[in-house]
Each structure stands twice: as structure tokens, then as C-alpha cells.
Design a protein around this motif. Structure first.
Motif, PDB file in Angstrom:
ATOM      1  N   LYS A 360     -80.975  13.101 -37.255  1.00 38.95           N
ATOM      2  CA  LYS A 360     -80.816  14.317 -36.062  1.00 38.95           C
ATOM      3  C   LYS A 360     -81.695  13.901 -34.870  1.00 38.95           C
ATOM      4  N   ALA A 361     -81.335  13.526 -34.141  1.00 39.68           N
ATOM      5  CA  ALA A 361     -81.935  13.284 -32.567  1.00 39.68           C
ATOM      6  C   ALA A 361     -83.984  13.656 -32.206  1.00 39.68           C
ATOM      7  N   PRO A 362     -85.208  13.257 -32.457  1.00 42.71           N
ATOM      8  CA  PRO A 362     -86.249  13.694 -32.995  1.00 42.71           C
ATOM      9  C   PRO A 362     -85.807  14.650 -32.049  1.00 42.71           C
ATOM     10  N   ASP A 363     -87.430  16.059 -31.591  1.00 41.22           N
ATOM     11  CA  ASP A 363     -87.187  16.337 -30.403  1.00 41.22           C
ATOM     12  C   ASP A 363     -89.222  15.885 -30.434  1.00 41.22           C
ATOM     13  N   PRO A 364     -89.529  15.527 -28.647  1.00 41.89           N
ATOM     14  CA  PRO A 364     -89.977  15.098 -28.233  1.00 41.89           C
ATOM     15  C   PRO A 364     -91.294  15.438 -27.845  1.00 41.89           C
ATOM     16  N   ASN A 365     -91.451  17.391 -28.232  1.00 40.13           N
ATOM     17  CA  ASN A 365     -92.052  18.158 -28.041  1.00 40.13           C
ATOM     18  C   ASN A 365     -92.677  19.248 -29.378  1.00 40.13           C
ATOM     19  N   VAL A 366     -91.969  18.801 -30.119  1.00 40.22           N
ATOM     20  CA  VAL A 366     -92.570  19.454 -31.318  1.00 40.22           C
ATOM     21  C   VAL A 366     -93.413  19.285 -31.820  1.00 40.22           C
ATOM     22  N   LEU A 367     -94.704  18.203 -32.039  1.00 38.65           N
ATOM     23  CA  LEU A 367     -96.168  17.984 -31.832  1.00 38.65           C
ATOM     24  C   LEU A 367     -96.670  19.168 -31.210  1.00 38.65           C
ATOM     25  N   SER A 368     -95.957  18.388 -29.749  1.00 40.31           N
ATOM     26  CA  SER A 368     -97.239  19.130 -28.873  1.00 40.31           C
ATOM     27  C   SER A 368     -97.468  20.645 -28.694  1.00 40.31           C
ATOM     28  N   SER A 369     -98.355  21.037 -27.483  1.00 37.78           N
ATOM     29  CA  SER A 369     -98.686  22.109 -27.192  1.00 37.78           C
ATOM     30  C   SER A 369     -99.012  22.564 -25.770  1.00 37.78           C
ATOM     31  N   ALA A 370     -98.243  23.970 -25.188  1.00 33.87           N
ATOM     32  CA  ALA A 370     -97.915  24.066 -23.697  1.00 33.87           C
ATOM     33  C   ALA A 370     -99.942  23.893 -23.762  1.00 33.87           C
ATOM     34  N   PRO A 371    -100.129  23.434 -22.354  1.00 29.72           N
ATOM     35  CA  PRO A 371    -101.565  23.396 -22.025  1.00 29.72           C
ATOM     36  C   PRO A 371    -102.396  24.585 -22.034  1.00 29.72           C
ATOM     37  N   GLY A 372    -103.553  24.600 -22.768  1.00 30.28           N
ATOM     38  CA  GLY A 372    -104.678  26.003 -23.044  1.00 30.28           C
ATOM     39  C   GLY A 372    -104.201  26.228 -24.105  1.00 30.28           C
ATOM     40  N   GLU A 373    -102.444  26.225 -25.003  1.00 28.74           N
ATOM     41  CA  GLU A 373    -102.277  26.961 -25.526  1.00 28.74           C
ATOM     42  C   GLU A 373    -102.862  26.237 -27.081  1.00 28.74           C
ATOM     43  N   GLU A 374    -102.915  26.574 -28.385  1.00 29.99           N
ATOM     44  CA  GLU A 374    -103.068  26.129 -29.274  1.00 29.99           C
ATOM     45  C   GLU A 374    -102.060  26.898 -30.337  1.00 29.99           C
ATOM     46  N   GLU A 375    -101.305  26.416 -30.696  1.00 31.06           N
ATOM     47  CA  GLU A 375     -99.886  27.173 -31.533  1.00 31.06           C
ATOM     48  C   GLU A 375    -100.313  26.978 -32.504  1.00 31.06           C
ATOM     49  N   ASP A 376     -99.804  27.765 -33.517  1.00 26.24           N
ATOM     50  CA  ASP A 376     -99.918  27.156 -35.466  1.00 26.24           C
ATOM     51  C   ASP A 376     -99.338  26.003 -35.764  1.00 26.24           C
ATOM     52  N   LYS A 377     -99.836  24.573 -36.408  1.00 23.70           N
ATOM     53  CA  LYS A 377     -98.690  24.331 -36.972  1.00 23.70           C
ATOM     54  C   LYS A 377     -98.951  24.140 -38.743  1.00 23.70           C
ATOM     55  N   THR A 378     -97.659  23.637 -39.447  1.00 19.72           N
ATOM     56  CA  THR A 378     -97.411  23.855 -40.484  1.00 19.72           C
ATOM     57  C   THR A 378     -97.426  22.016 -40.379  1.00 19.72           C
ATOM     58  N   TYR A 379     -98.254  21.379 -40.730  1.00 18.13           N
ATOM     59  CA  TYR A 379     -97.559  19.632 -41.245  1.00 18.13           C
ATOM     60  C   TYR A 379     -96.872  19.424 -42.697  1.00 18.13           C
ATOM     61  N   LEU A 380     -96.390  18.814 -42.719  1.00 14.39           N
ATOM     62  CA  LEU A 380     -95.853  17.881 -43.652  1.00 14.39           C
ATOM     63  C   LEU A 380     -96.138  16.337 -43.896  1.00 14.39           C
ATOM     64  N   LEU A 381     -97.410  16.203 -44.906  1.00 13.34           N
ATOM     65  CA  LEU A 381     -97.678  15.006 -44.855  1.00 13.34           C
ATOM     66  C   LEU A 381     -97.343  13.996 -46.487  1.00 13.34           C
ATOM     67  N   PHE A 382     -97.101  12.924 -45.804  1.00 13.12           N
ATOM     68  CA  PHE A 382     -96.837  11.949 -47.633  1.00 13.12           C
ATOM     69  C   PHE A 382     -96.554  10.618 -47.051  1.00 13.12           C
ATOM     70  N   THR A 383     -96.766   9.732 -48.034  1.00  4.42           N
ATOM     71  CA  THR A 383     -96.294   8.251 -47.724  1.00  4.42           C
ATOM     72  C   THR A 383     -95.078   8.608 -47.719  1.00  4.42           C
ATOM     73  N   THR A 384     -95.575   6.659 -47.109  1.00  2.00           N
ATOM     74  CA  THR A 384     -94.392   6.289 -47.079  1.00  2.00           C
ATOM     75  C   THR A 384     -94.237   4.835 -47.171  1.00  2.00           C
TER      76      THR A 384
END
Length: 606
Positions: A360-384
Motif C-alpha cells: 500500500k502506498a504510504p500517506d505522506p500526511n499520516v504523521l503530520s498535523s495541520a498548522p496550529g492543530e495538535e491532533e490526537d495520535k496513536t502510534y504502534l512502536l516496535f523493533t525491526t
């Protein structure tokens, strides 16, 4: 002395600047003038930087009210005094986990039990309240546990002994109301460990080898309650499917809820610290940042564990498996070595080319937020990893709100699409073998234990990773900007080679970070000043440490010596002693009235 001619304050201050801190406090009891000078801010600032060997360009903790109180905090509030040793386990203790309230904690061990402990007894003594053995479920041992957010359920991860002496993993969920077993979930490889996503859903892993060097890791979302009603509703859902190269696999998953950044536990002045380090010593290696967008995928050819003979992946990051057969790690490495280098390189090139068409093509905006907005985010972290089987990268994948429930498409529906694999959103390369991870309480910072590779080394054979250092570096990754801070903590050591490395759990409190080590000690650092404050002694390897979320002046450590040690701060001991004796006048020396051994512990002496 009040009747005689007084020395000028400036001269008294000059004299005090040449005294140790306890000498200054003693001299302050002589007269009113000396008492006033002994509390001078400039004096305690100088004592602070000289005593703790902190670069003077590092600012004072933003929450500190005075240099005197800050000196006292680091000297008196570190949980470095052993107050109790728990000996109920009969083999190596591998992991400790506190409940979110701090009223209980759990422990996992090679004796294949998970034990629950009470920390709220009136006398302050910690006692065991429950013990469950997993032997009847054919487990080899328990290795990890975690309480859900409301402390009603306990996730326990362990090694499951399958046919042909193989070992995979399994996750069990217990009710903390009556200690009943609610569900069991497959988990492969077992050093994925598993984790809670929310109060009712947990994440597990599965691994499918596609070739000799290529595999895919599938991460599953599981409902904790898998009872009779599950016949009519989904209790499991595929979360992500990620391609692995060069015999690497996904391990050590954890979830970070970044909405907690709104109220950070600690405002760290990393810029000032990094500038101070630049003047005092050369910079460590610069972390390599990758965006693996369209490069990690592979055509789906699932292969069952039985077809592979139950072989587990190389580079296990958990406790040593000396009691298991050599069909595990050694067989995997030997099997990979049996394929010549040219064939391995050809397979990797083929896998990458095929992956580009099925990811699946990555979404370049998935990790970013609009200026002035701090959107709630949930990250899955792992070693690889991408270069070798040893875990050397932190993978980051955002979990979207619609992915946080098992409701939705039935199993297998996604397989009708041509895009079988999910791209990673971000990767941070640590340039070394990762042996531990821990989140700060506010989920702002990820702390990573690693053993560095030699500077400038290159990897030509994935099955021959570079030699790893004995020193363990503790890296800090800011999850707000997804980059590694140019700093690392160092004091602890490990000695096992690449193919025998095991996981060393660390923990983070509001002000401190602690870790185990193979040198028979646990270590405590201050998160703001970046200094080691105490060493906690055991008789064998220290596998895990845990701060109480209710009071960071209470710390636990677990060791291969089969014990759990309870550590409290001198400050807590003074309060406990004061409650047991009649009130007495307070003075400046009251907080120095501890025994010599406690003082040596704070100074980092054995």
C-alpha cells in the motif's frame, strides 16, 4: 560568636565555596549570619554543578524552586535504599509491571508463574496476593505482563512449547476480579511480547517465512473477552502486515498515545544539554532516518509453523533459552548460512521488486498535523531491521481511529486486493543491537537500550551482524517530532554476543529513568540532567526495573538471582521513621542523617 566582630558575608561565602555540602550545612548551624550565607543560591548552584559533575550550561530543572532544594531532591529522593527482598520466585525473574494506580504489581519468571503483589499494606511491607502457574498450558516460562488502563485485566506473555521442541509464544488474559483466565492468543515470535491498545483490545503478532531470508509479520488486534458470544461477533482483526528483509522480524510492540503530550510530565531542555555536550565531548553517532514508504513489501505466500518445523526467528531478544533444544536460534542461523551469499542477495532483490507492486502506498500526511492543530495520535512502536537479523531500527506505524476495534470486515476480506502489505510510516535507525525500550509516563519520549556497532561499519552478510559493544547506550527519541535526540545515557554494561543477546527492560518515571544490566546492577538516571544517580546491586543479571506510578521514590528490580528487590528513597525512610517516633525539632542536618551505605549508593559507589 555573635558578640565578636563578624566576618563579611563575602568572605564567609568564599570559605563555604571550598567546603563540601555537608560542611556547609554544619557551618550554617553556628550563627544567624552563617545560616543565611549557607542558604545562598549562588553557593548551592556551585555546589550542585561541582558535586554532580553537570556541565554548567545545562539549566536548572524548570520545576525547581531553588538550587538548594534541587540539590536535596537528587540527593535524598532517589530510590536507592534496599528495604525488602522478595524470594517467592524459584527461578530467574524476567519482568515487573505496576498497575496504573500503583496499588499492585505483577512479576514473570522462568519458574513459569505470574505473581501479583500488594503495595498498600499499612506497614509498608509488600506481600504476594496471588500466583498462577502456566505449566498446565504447556508454557516454558512467563516473560512479560501488562495491566490494562483501568487495572481490571492483566496481559501475560510467555513461551509456548510446541511439537518438535519448537517454541512459539502465547498471550493469556486474566481477570483481576477473580483471577480467572479469560482468553489465550497465539503470539509469534514470542518476543513480540504483545501489548494493550485500549481497555478491551490487545495486539499480538504472527510470523510467516516466505523464503530463507524473507518473511512477513502480521499484527493482530484481539478482543480480550473471547467467550461463547464470539461465535456471532469478530474477536480478532488484522491490524498490519509488514514485510521483513534479511532474516529480520518485528518484535517488542508497544502503543504510544500522543494526546498525553498536552500535559507533559517533564519539559526537557534538550537543546541546552546537547550544546553543553558539544563543548565537553565529541558527538556520538548521528542516527540514520529512513522513510520506508514503498520499499517493504512482499507477495503473500503464507507458510504454516508445521511446514517450517516450528523454527523461530533468529536474534531472540528475551531471556536465554538454555533448556530448549537447538532447533531454535541455532537452527535458524545454520539454515540461513546453508544458503550461499549470492542466493541470499538474489532473494532480497527479488523480494524488494515484488514488494513494490504489492504494498500500500504510504500517506505522506499520516504523521503530520495541520498548522496550529495538535491532533490526537496513536502510534504502534516496535523493533525491526533491514540490514541484518539483529533488531537495529525502531519502526513507527500510526493506528487510525477506525482500526481500534475488531468490528469491521471479516477475516481474509483484505486478501482480495493486490496490495497485501502495509508500508511503515517512519523508521529510526539506532546503529546497534536494540535490547530494551520504555515509554515516559506522558508518552512523549521513547527510551531505547542498545549496544552500538563500531562506527563506520558495513554489513555485507545479514547473518553476520557487526560486533556489539559491551557498553549499553540509552537513547532518547522524541515522539512529537519523531527523531532521536542527540544525547544518550551510559553507565550499564552487557557481555553476551549478538546471537545470545536478551532483553533488558527499562522504566521511566516523571523525573527518572532506570534500567537493568548484565553487570549485576540496576541503574537510575535523572532525565533532565542526564546523569547517573545510583547503582542497585544484585547477585546476578538485572532483567527488569519498575517505578511505582503513584510514587517514583519506590522502585523494584528483578534479577536472575530469583529475587525482586524493593528500593525506597532516604526521604521516604525518614518520613516512615518520623511517624514511628515522637516529634523532634527540624534542622538543616536532618536530611543528612542517613547511614554511610545509603550515601555511597547515591554517589554510584558499590
Amino acid at each position: 560568636m555573635d558578640d565578636g566582630p563578624a566576618l563579611p558575608d563575602s568572605l564567609v561565602l568564599e570559605i563555604f565555596l571550598n567546603l563540601p555540602h555537608y560542611g556547609v550545612l554544619s557551618a550554617g548551624l553556628v550563627c544567624r549570619q552563617w545560616l543565611a550565607v549557607s542558604r545562598d543560591e549562588f553557593l548551592w548552584r556551585e555546589l550542585f554543578y561541582s558535586y554532580y559533575h553537570i556541565p554548567r550550561s545545562v539549566p536548572r530543572h524548570p520545576a525547581a524552586v531553588s538550587w538548594y532544594r534541587e540539590f536535596k531532591r537528587l540527593f535524598d529522593c532517589i530510590p536507592c535504599v534496599e528495604v525488602q527482598t522478595l524470594k517467592e520466585h524459584h527461578d530467574q525473574v524476567l519482568h515487573l509491571a505496576f498497575s496504573h494506580r500503583g496499588h499492585r504489581f505483577s512479576s514473570c519468571s522462568k519458574d513459569c508463574t505470574v505473581k501479583l503483589w500488594d503495595t498498600e499494606r499499612p506497614d509498608g511491607v509488600i506481600s504476594m496476593v496471588h500466583s498462577s502457574s502456566m505449566r498446565e498450558y504447556n508454557w516454558g516460562y512467563t516473560q512479560f505482563s501488562q495491566f490494562n488502563v483501568d487495572d481490571s485485566l492483566l496481559l501475560v506473555s510467555g513461551v509456548f512449547l510446541g511439537p518438535h521442541h519448537s517454541s512459539s509464544g502465547e498471550i493469556a488474559v486474566f481477570s483481576l476480579e477473580n483471577y480467572s483466565l479469560l482468553s489465550r492468543v497465539r503470539n509469534k515470535p514470542y518476543d513480540v511480547f504483545g501489548c494493550w491498545l485500549n481497555e478491551t483490545h490487545l495486539i499480538s503478532g504472527n510470523l510467516h517465512w516466505i523464503g530463507n531470508m524473507t518473511s512477513c509479520s502480521v499484527l493482530w488486534l484481539n478482543k480480550a473477552f473471547q467467550d461463547v458470544e464470539s461465535e456471532n461477533v469478530n474477536v480478532v482483526k488484522r491490524l498490519f502486515k509488514i514485510q521483513n528483509f534479511n532474516a529480520s522480524t518485528i518484535r517488542t510492540v508497544m502503543v504510544a498515545h500522543c494526546h498525553r503530550h498536552d500535559s507533559p510530565d517533564l519539559l526537557l531542555d534538550y537543546e541546552a544539554q546537547s550544546q553543553a555536550r558539544a563543548h565537553s565531548q565529541p558527538l556520538a553517532h548521528q542516527p540514520l532516518l529512513f522513510d520506508l514508504g514503498t520499499t517493504d513489501s512482499e507477495d503473500e505466500e503464507e507458510e504454516t509453523e508445521e511446514c517450517r518445523g516450528g523454527i523461530r526467528q533468529p536474534g531472540l531478544s528475551t531471556a536465554n533459552l538454555s533448556h530448549l533444544s537447538t532447533t531454535g536460534l541455532e537452527q535458524v542461523i545454520q539454515g540461513r548460512y546453508s544458503v550461499d551469499a549470492e542466493a541470499r542477495q538474489l532473494e532480497t532483490r527479488w523480494a524488494r521488486l515484488m514488494g513494490k507492486a504489492h504494498t500500500k502506498a504510504p500517506d505522506p500526511n499520516v504523521l503530520s498535523s495541520a498548522p496550529g492543530e495538535e491532533e490526537d495520535k496513536t502510534y504502534l512502536l516496535f523493533t525491526t531491521g533491514s540490514l541484518t537479523y539483529s533488531p537495529h531500527q525502531i519502526g513507527i506505524k500510526r493506528i487510525m481511529p477506525d482500526q481500534m476495534t475488531t468490528s469491521g470486515p471479516v477475516l481474509g476480506e483484505e486478501r482480495s486486493a493486490d496490495e497485501f502489505f502495509d508500508s511503515l510510516d517512519h523508521v529510526i535507525d539506532i546503529h546497534g543491537h536494540i535490547i530494551g525500550m520504555g515509554l515516559s509516563p506522558d508518552h512523549r519520549y521513547l527510551y531505547v537500550n542498545s549496544r552500538a556497532w563500531p562506527a563506520g561499519c558495513s554489513i555485507s552478510d545479514p547473518m553476520s551482524p557487526p560486533p556489539i559493544a559491551e557498553e549499553i547506550d540509552l537513547h532518547v527519541i522524541d515522539l512529537k517530532n519523531l527523531r532521536e535526540e542527540r544525547r544518550s545515557l551510559r553507565a550499564h554494561r552487557a557481555f553476551t554476543p549478538n546471537d545470545e543477546c536478551f532483553f533488558i527492560f527499562l522504566d521511566v518515571s516523571r523525573d527518572f529513568v532506570a534500567s537493568g544490566a548484565e553487570d549485576k546492577h540496576g541503574y537510575i538516571w535523572d532525565r533532565h540532567y542526564n546523569i547517573c544517580l545510583a547503582r542497585l546491586q544484585h547477585d546476578d543479571v538485572v532483567n527488569s526495573v519498575a517505578f511505582s506510578p503513584a510514587d517514583q521514590e519506590l522502585l523494584l528490580s528483578a534479577s536472575d538471582d530469583s529475587t525482586i528487590k524493593v528500593w525506597r528513597s532516604p526521604h521516604m525512610l525518614h518520613i516512615a521513621q518520623a511517624n514511628m517516633r515522637p516529634p523532634r525539632p527540624r534542622n538543616l542536618l536532618s536530611w543528612l542523617g542517613r547511614n554511610k551505605n545509603a550515601t555511597n549508593s547515591v554517589n554510584g559507589k558499590p
